[in-house]
Scaffold this active site. Structure first.
Site, PDB file in Angstrom:
ATOM      1  N   ARG A 125       0.866  -1.185   0.000  1.00 16.94           N
ATOM      2  CA  ARG A 125       0.000   0.000   0.000  1.00 16.94           C
ATOM      3  C   ARG A 125       0.895   1.225   0.000  1.00 16.94           C
ATOM      4  O   ARG A 125       1.725   1.395   0.898  1.00 16.94           O
ATOM      5  CB  ARG A 125      -0.919   0.009   1.224  1.00 16.94           C
ATOM      6  CG  ARG A 125      -2.144   0.932   1.058  1.00 16.94           C
ATOM      7  CD  ARG A 125      -2.922   1.076   2.347  1.00 16.94           C
ATOM      8  NE  ARG A 125      -2.115   1.804   3.304  1.00 16.94           N
ATOM      9  CZ  ARG A 125      -1.997   1.495   4.612  1.00 16.94           C
ATOM     10  NH1 ARG A 125      -2.650   0.481   5.127  1.00 16.94           N
ATOM     11  NH2 ARG A 125      -1.226   2.211   5.382  1.00 16.94           N
ATOM     12  N   GLU A 144       5.065   6.860   2.392  1.00 23.58           N
ATOM     13  CA  GLU A 144       5.877   5.643   2.401  1.00 23.58           C
ATOM     14  C   GLU A 144       5.144   4.574   1.626  1.00 23.58           C
ATOM     15  O   GLU A 144       3.978   4.737   1.271  1.00 23.58           O
ATOM     16  CB  GLU A 144       6.086   5.141   3.844  1.00 23.58           C
ATOM     17  CG  GLU A 144       4.781   4.733   4.512  1.00 23.58           C
ATOM     18  CD  GLU A 144       4.952   3.771   5.684  1.00 23.58           C
ATOM     19  OE1 GLU A 144       6.036   3.202   5.863  1.00 23.58           O
ATOM     20  OE2 GLU A 144       3.960   3.588   6.412  1.00 23.58           O
ATOM     21  N   ASN A 146       4.161   0.552   2.111  1.00 22.02           N
ATOM     22  CA  ASN A 146       4.136  -0.552   3.081  1.00 22.02           C
ATOM     23  C   ASN A 146       4.172  -1.860   2.317  1.00 22.02           C
ATOM     24  O   ASN A 146       3.262  -2.132   1.531  1.00 22.02           O
ATOM     25  CB  ASN A 146       2.846  -0.499   3.897  1.00 22.02           C
ATOM     26  CG  ASN A 146       2.691   0.826   4.614  1.00 22.02           C
ATOM     27  OD1 ASN A 146       3.277   1.048   5.652  1.00 22.02           O
ATOM     28  ND2 ASN A 146       1.908   1.731   4.027  1.00 22.02           N
ATOM     29  N   SER A 151      -2.724  -2.874   6.050  1.00 23.32           N
ATOM     30  CA  SER A 151      -4.048  -3.253   6.548  1.00 23.32           C
ATOM     31  C   SER A 151      -5.155  -2.311   6.086  1.00 23.32           C
ATOM     32  O   SER A 151      -4.918  -1.340   5.376  1.00 23.32           O
ATOM     33  CB  SER A 151      -4.009  -3.345   8.063  1.00 23.32           C
ATOM     34  OG  SER A 151      -3.641  -2.112   8.610  1.00 23.32           O
ATOM     35  N   LYS A 305      12.507   2.307   5.370  1.00 25.03           N
ATOM     36  CA  LYS A 305      12.630   3.750   5.160  1.00 25.03           C
ATOM     37  C   LYS A 305      13.971   4.089   4.488  1.00 25.03           C
ATOM     38  O   LYS A 305      14.065   5.020   3.702  1.00 25.03           O
ATOM     39  CB  LYS A 305      12.521   4.486   6.498  1.00 25.03           C
ATOM     40  CG  LYS A 305      11.274   4.133   7.325  1.00 25.03           C
ATOM     41  CD  LYS A 305      10.048   4.906   6.894  1.00 25.03           C
ATOM     42  CE  LYS A 305       8.876   4.775   7.868  1.00 25.03           C
ATOM     43  NZ  LYS A 305       8.133   3.521   7.790  1.00 25.03           N
ATOM     44  N   LYS A 364      12.771   9.907  10.748  1.00 27.64           N
ATOM     45  CA  LYS A 364      12.129   8.582  10.770  1.00 27.64           C
ATOM     46  C   LYS A 364      13.113   7.458  11.051  1.00 27.64           C
ATOM     47  O   LYS A 364      14.081   7.280  10.303  1.00 27.64           O
ATOM     48  CB  LYS A 364      11.490   8.301   9.408  1.00 27.64           C
ATOM     49  CG  LYS A 364      10.395   9.260   9.017  1.00 27.64           C
ATOM     50  CD  LYS A 364       9.699   8.747   7.760  1.00 27.64           C
ATOM     51  CE  LYS A 364       8.485   9.576   7.427  1.00 27.64           C
ATOM     52  NZ  LYS A 364       7.676   8.946   6.368  1.00 27.64           N
ATOM     53  N   GLU A 368       7.878   0.504  11.545  1.00 28.57           N
ATOM     54  CA  GLU A 368       6.566   0.552  10.917  1.00 28.57           C
ATOM     55  C   GLU A 368       5.496   0.634  11.997  1.00 28.57           C
ATOM     56  O   GLU A 368       5.770   0.410  13.170  1.00 28.57           O
ATOM     57  CB  GLU A 368       6.329  -0.734  10.094  1.00 28.57           C
ATOM     58  CG  GLU A 368       7.346  -0.995   9.017  1.00 28.57           C
ATOM     59  CD  GLU A 368       7.316   0.049   7.925  1.00 28.57           C
ATOM     60  OE1 GLU A 368       6.227   0.553   7.611  1.00 28.57           O
ATOM     61  OE2 GLU A 368       8.387   0.388   7.405  1.00 28.57           O
ATOM     62  N   GLY A 369       4.290   0.948  11.572  1.00 28.91           N
ATOM     63  CA  GLY A 369       3.152   0.829  12.496  1.00 28.91           C
ATOM     64  C   GLY A 369       2.727   2.119  13.160  1.00 28.91           C
ATOM     65  O   GLY A 369       1.798   2.139  13.952  1.00 28.91           O
ATOM     66  N   ARG A 450      -7.457   7.624   5.136  1.00 27.74           N
ATOM     67  CA  ARG A 450      -7.440   7.751   6.603  1.00 27.74           C
ATOM     68  C   ARG A 450      -7.310   9.217   6.949  1.00 27.74           C
ATOM     69  O   ARG A 450      -6.580   9.949   6.287  1.00 27.74           O
ATOM     70  CB  ARG A 450      -6.252   6.981   7.189  1.00 27.74           C
ATOM     71  CG  ARG A 450      -6.372   5.488   7.035  1.00 27.74           C
ATOM     72  CD  ARG A 450      -5.102   4.787   7.456  1.00 27.74           C
ATOM     73  NE  ARG A 450      -3.977   5.209   6.630  1.00 27.74           N
ATOM     74  CZ  ARG A 450      -2.708   4.982   6.931  1.00 27.74           C
ATOM     75  NH1 ARG A 450      -2.386   4.350   8.047  1.00 27.74           N
ATOM     76  NH2 ARG A 450      -1.746   5.397   6.131  1.00 27.74           N
TER      77      ARG A 450
HETATM   78  P1  ADP Z   1       4.911   4.119   9.691  1.00 25.65           P
HETATM   79  O1  ADP Z   1       5.677   3.078   8.998  1.00 25.65           O
HETATM   80  O2  ADP Z   1       5.110   4.177  11.143  1.00 25.65           O
HETATM   81  O3  ADP Z   1       3.453   4.107   9.277  1.00 25.65           O
HETATM   82  P2  ADP Z   1       5.056   6.582   8.149  1.00 25.65           P
HETATM   83  O4  ADP Z   1       6.178   6.990   7.328  1.00 25.65           O
HETATM   84  O5  ADP Z   1       3.826   6.142   7.421  1.00 25.65           O
HETATM   85  O6  ADP Z   1       5.551   5.467   9.164  1.00 25.65           O
HETATM   86  O7  ADP Z   1       4.668   7.762   9.146  1.00 25.65           O
HETATM   87  C1  ADP Z   1       3.635   7.656  10.086  1.00 25.65           C
HETATM   88  C2  ADP Z   1       2.712   8.860   9.997  1.00 25.65           C
HETATM   89  O8  ADP Z   1       3.469  10.050  10.185  1.00 25.65           O
HETATM   90  C3  ADP Z   1       2.043   9.035   8.649  1.00 25.65           C
HETATM   91  O9  ADP Z   1       0.841   8.303   8.587  1.00 25.65           O
HETATM   92  C4  ADP Z   1       1.823  10.524   8.589  1.00 25.65           C
HETATM   93  O10 ADP Z   1       0.654  10.873   9.302  1.00 25.65           O
HETATM   94  C5  ADP Z   1       3.011  11.087   9.339  1.00 25.65           C
HETATM   95  N1  ADP Z   1       4.100  11.430   8.399  1.00 25.65           N
HETATM   96  C6  ADP Z   1       5.065  10.602   7.942  1.00 25.65           C
HETATM   97  N2  ADP Z   1       5.884  11.225   7.091  1.00 25.65           N
HETATM   98  C7  ADP Z   1       5.442  12.483   6.995  1.00 25.65           C
HETATM   99  C8  ADP Z   1       5.882  13.632   6.269  1.00 25.65           C
HETATM  100  N3  ADP Z   1       6.940  13.585   5.471  1.00 25.65           N
HETATM  101  N4  ADP Z   1       5.178  14.770   6.426  1.00 25.65           N
HETATM  102  C9  ADP Z   1       4.104  14.837   7.228  1.00 25.65           C
HETATM  103  N5  ADP Z   1       3.651  13.800   7.945  1.00 25.65           N
HETATM  104  C10 ADP Z   1       4.298  12.617   7.841  1.00 25.65           C
HETATM  105 MG    MG Z   2       2.620   4.600   7.515  1.00 30.46          MG
END
Ligand code: ADP
Ligand code: MG
Length: 474
Positions: A125, A144, A146, A151, A305, A364, A368-369, A450
């Protein structure tokens, strides 16, 4: 991005009534989750949190996200087959990040032994936000991708009907009729079914590898039921069960309780807390087997990442997808700025840049999660502490994406109804199946929207921050 229900947004009586209808519709439609207090029983369940209104999504960006999904499928698949790339890209990370290092060790071990698996199934996703540029024009930017346990493809297939009914109750039938149908769970199941078929043993089962705590079981059941409807047997097991009862025969066929397993679909195994020593052994057993793993360990590593950050480097996409200039351009157009914090002069400069202006970035770790990223003042403090230590290479830095907020109500059991300023994240599900060198399926399988209140920088639905939503194209 104004939605055509601004007029009722502040009409308290109408909102209250719509919320009552919405919650009952969600329960009837199966937008369900187990409760926090009884996460492993279905005696008492609740509705999964969702928005009262659908959220406006620019149709051009929605189409762009769909149009690039097959490219991302091909890219992930190419990375998963490129040992040299994974080795080089993750070299600095695995020195400092123990979890990635352990996954990587299994990856190498399986390669050394030689892969028994010849059919590959990817379910991913790709998540995006709509970045609001200086002139106010929104742009699709990837958060990102996944590649393991992506899910909500099940529950999200049920929200369109709920939101349609809400709009009708509010006298917006025309708008209701414009909500798009969406069923990722069917697309995911078609991929699993194809992999099962190519595995070639009609008596073999599909095994969902599930967590100890299973609050989100209904989301998984949506996919399971699609498989049962196709007369494919599904079993649910945990790592612990695999450790105790899993075995391989001479041809490395995988057996669970004397049933042959054709496909292992991981809804677990993506964070360190999923593993103790026995679970690592179970993971190794699964990876060594002939069964189709979704994902295999290489594809899980392709979703780190650090790999995402490396993909943004000039020339990397071209090398991974040679002769696919258009796909490369489509993919690159969705990238936000991503920066390496590897030891060296360049990394020093990046760290200094983030410390000087932390609100422009997200820090970051390889996790994940949800709930792991660092923002603002916290980002500055952490980075300052580790700027001269190799530990900083366990993180990547990313430009912060800044979407235009919109007003909505987040419906959550036992929570008061109140209007919130919200931002949304669009996910597109991708499914592909490869047999040997030949791609036999490559599809976009549906979407997930979401939405969360702006005061939360991070966190998904499972983390209790975001809620399910439905896009309303404008
Ligand atoms: P995870 O693998 O924990 O889901 P993500 O990269 O999806 O990591 O980041 C988790 C959440 O953080 C995202 O769903 C988003 O709400 C926020 N986020 C992540 N990267 C960014 C970004 N570059 N700018 C703004 N918000 C972000
Ligand atoms: Mg995420």
């Amino acid at each position: 991005m104004a939605a055509p229900w601004e007029d009722v947004l502040r009409n308290e009586a109408a909102v209250q009534e719509a919320a009552r209808v919405a919650v009952d519709a969600a329960l009837l439609a199966g937008v369900l989750m187990r409760t926090e207090s009884e996460p492993n029983a279905s005696d008492v369940v609740n509705y999964a949190p969702f928005t009262l209104f659908p959220s406006a999504v620019p149709s051009a960006l929605f189409e762009q996200a769909y149009a690039v999904q097959q490219d991302f499928n091909l890219l992930v698949d190419a990375i998963s087959q490129n040992k040299e790339f994974l080795e080089r890209t993750l070299a600095s990370t695995i020195k400092v990040d123990d979890f990635t290092a352990r996954l990587f060790r299994i990856y190498m071990q399986v390669l050394e032994e030689g892969l028994a698996q010849s059919v590959f199934l990817g379910i991913n996703r790709s998540d995006y936000m709509f970045d609001c540029g200086v002139d106010g024009t929104p742009a699709l930017k990837q958060i990102e991708i996944n590649t393991i346990a992506a899910s909500f493809g099940g529950l999200t297939s049920r929200t369109a009907a709920v939101h349609g009914q809400v709009l009708k109750v509010l006298g917006k039938s025309k708008e209701a009729s414009r909500i798009l149908p969406n069923n990722p769970s069917k697309g995911l199941a078609l991929g699993i079914a194809k992999a099962w078929e190519l595995y070639g043993s009609t008596s073999a089962v599909v095994m969902f590898l599930v967590e100890e705590v299973q609050r989100n079981i209904f989301d998984q059941r949506c996919v399971e039921n699609e498989l049962w409807n196709r007369n494919i047997r599904v079993i649910r097991r945990r790592f612990r069960d695999v450790f105790e009862k899993g075995s391989l025969d001479d041809a490395r066929r995988l057996y669970m309780d004397s049933q042959e397993v054709a496909v292992v679909y991981y809804r677990e195994g993506y964070v360190p807390k999923n593993y103790d020593q026995q679970n690592w052994e179970a993971r190794l057993l699964l990876e060594r087997s002939r069964a189709v793993k979704c994902p295999d360990i290489a594809t899980q590593l392709a979703g780190t990442k650090k790999v995402q950050q490396e993909l943004s480097q000039p020339g990397t996409l071209e090398k991974l997808l040679p002769g696919s200039d258009e796909a490369v351009a489509r993919i690159r157009a969705t990238f936000a700025g991503l920066y390496s914090l590897d030891v060296g002069e360049e990394g020093d400069k990046i760290a200094a840049m983030a410390i000087a202006d932390p609100d422009q970035f997200v820090l970051k770790p390889q996790r994940e999660g949800g709930g792991n990223n660092l923002y603002g003042e916290e980002l500055r403090q952490v980075l300052e502490k580790i700027r001269d230590s190799p530990e900083r290479t366990s993180y990547i830095l990313m430009d912060k994406i800044k979407p235009q907020p919109a007003m909505n109500y987040l419906l959550r059991a036992h929570s008061p109804l109140q209007v919130s300023e919200c931002i949304s994240e669009l996910g597109i599900f991708g499914v592909y199946v490869r047999q040997g060198k030949e791609m036999v399926m490559n599809k976009a399988a549906g979407h997930l929207l979401r939405t969360k209140a702006i005061e939360h920088a991070d966190g998904g639905v499972a983390a209790g921050v975001a809620v399910l939503d439905t896009p309303y194209l404008v």
